[in-house]
Design a protein around this motif. Structure first.
Motif, PDB file in Angstrom:
ATOM      1  N   GLN A   1       0.838  -1.199   0.000  1.00  0.00           N
ATOM      2  CA  GLN A   1       0.000   0.000   0.000  1.00  0.00           C
ATOM      3  C   GLN A   1       0.874   1.251   0.000  1.00  0.00           C
ATOM      4  O   GLN A   1       2.038   1.208   0.413  1.00  0.00           O
ATOM      5  CB  GLN A   1      -0.907  -0.009   1.220  1.00  0.00           C
ATOM      6  N   PRO A   2       0.336   2.349  -0.447  1.00  0.00           N
ATOM      7  CA  PRO A   2       1.093   3.611  -0.379  1.00  0.00           C
ATOM      8  C   PRO A   2       1.588   3.880   1.040  1.00  0.00           C
ATOM      9  O   PRO A   2       0.847   3.683   2.018  1.00  0.00           O
ATOM     10  CB  PRO A   2       0.075   4.659  -0.830  1.00  0.00           C
TER      11      PRO A   2
ATOM     12  N   ASP B   1       3.992   2.203   2.449  1.00  0.00           N
ATOM     13  CA  ASP B   1       4.679   1.006   2.933  1.00  0.00           C
ATOM     14  C   ASP B   1       6.126   0.961   2.451  1.00  0.00           C
ATOM     15  O   ASP B   1       6.561   1.813   1.656  1.00  0.00           O
ATOM     16  CB  ASP B   1       3.957  -0.259   2.459  1.00  0.00           C
TER      17      ASP B   1
ATOM     18  N   LYS C   1       5.059   5.026  -3.262  1.00  0.00           N
ATOM     19  CA  LYS C   1       3.958   5.741  -3.895  1.00  0.00           C
ATOM     20  C   LYS C   1       3.444   4.935  -5.084  1.00  0.00           C
ATOM     21  O   LYS C   1       4.186   4.120  -5.644  1.00  0.00           O
ATOM     22  CB  LYS C   1       4.451   7.104  -4.381  1.00  0.00           C
ATOM     23  N   PRO C   2       2.212   5.172  -5.487  1.00  0.00           N
ATOM     24  CA  PRO C   2       1.687   4.443  -6.654  1.00  0.00           C
ATOM     25  C   PRO C   2       2.574   4.595  -7.885  1.00  0.00           C
ATOM     26  O   PRO C   2       2.701   3.650  -8.680  1.00  0.00           O
ATOM     27  CB  PRO C   2       0.307   5.067  -6.853  1.00  0.00           C
TER      28      PRO C   2
ATOM     29  N   VAL D   1       2.329  -0.770  -6.054  1.00  0.00           N
ATOM     30  CA  VAL D   1       1.913   0.057  -4.923  1.00  0.00           C
ATOM     31  C   VAL D   1       0.496   0.522  -5.198  1.00  0.00           C
ATOM     32  O   VAL D   1       0.251   1.308  -6.107  1.00  0.00           O
ATOM     33  CB  VAL D   1       2.847   1.258  -4.734  1.00  0.00           C
ATOM     34  N   SER D   2      -0.424   0.020  -4.409  1.00  0.00           N
ATOM     35  CA  SER D   2      -1.827   0.318  -4.666  1.00  0.00           C
ATOM     36  C   SER D   2      -2.624   0.175  -3.384  1.00  0.00           C
ATOM     37  O   SER D   2      -2.348  -0.684  -2.549  1.00  0.00           O
ATOM     38  CB  SER D   2      -2.386  -0.639  -5.720  1.00  0.00           C
ATOM     39  N   SER D   3      -3.613   1.042  -3.245  1.00  0.00           N
ATOM     40  CA  SER D   3      -4.510   0.940  -2.093  1.00  0.00           C
ATOM     41  C   SER D   3      -5.722   0.084  -2.427  1.00  0.00           C
ATOM     42  O   SER D   3      -6.581  -0.136  -1.592  1.00  0.00           O
ATOM     43  CB  SER D   3      -4.943   2.332  -1.644  1.00  0.00           C
TER      44      SER D   3
END
Length: 125
Positions: free
Chosen positions: A12-13, A15, A84-85, A123-125
């Motif tokens: 996740q962003p 992390d 970051k994404p 990287v994704s929520s």
């Protein structure tokens, strides 16, 4: 020399992840090592790298302050914090034989003679 990159995953962003690049060559300290990444539909870009001694380290502006590169005799690490994404990409390590030189690692992929397979970072929520 053969390189093996590992450590990617889905996070996740915000992390962290730590990538490793293990070399078949022992010791590995005659090579400068660079990390590159390639996102879908984009060109490969330089992330950072370090000289064969580890004393000369350079980073892309986009990761400076968040990513840290280090090495021991057989492995080069890419510690990635506050992901970051836009960090989503396949990450590759590459090596350039330096012999007795301890120059700053090159930023151009074409300067490296050896490449590992990529490890995917998402990287994704």
């Amino acid at each position: 020399v053969q390189l093996q990159a590992s450590g990617g995953g889905l996070v996740q962003p915000g992390d962290s992840l730590k990538l490793s690049c293990v070399a078949s060559e022992r010791p590995f300290n005659t090579f400068a090592v660079g990390w590159f990444r390639q996102a879908p539909g984009k060109e490969r870009e330089f992330v950072g790298g370090l000289s064969r001694s580890g004393r000369r380290i350079v980073y892309a502006d986009s990761v400076k302050g968040r990513f840290t590169i280090s090495r021991d005799q057989v492995t080069v690490f890419l510690q990635m914090n506050n992901l970051k994404p836009e960090d989503t990409a396949a990450y590759y390590c590459a090596a350039k034989y330096e012999g007795g030189w301890d120059r700053a690692p090159p930023r151009l992929g074409s300067d490296y003679g050896y490449w590992g397979q990529g490890t995917l970072v998402t990287v994704s929520s």
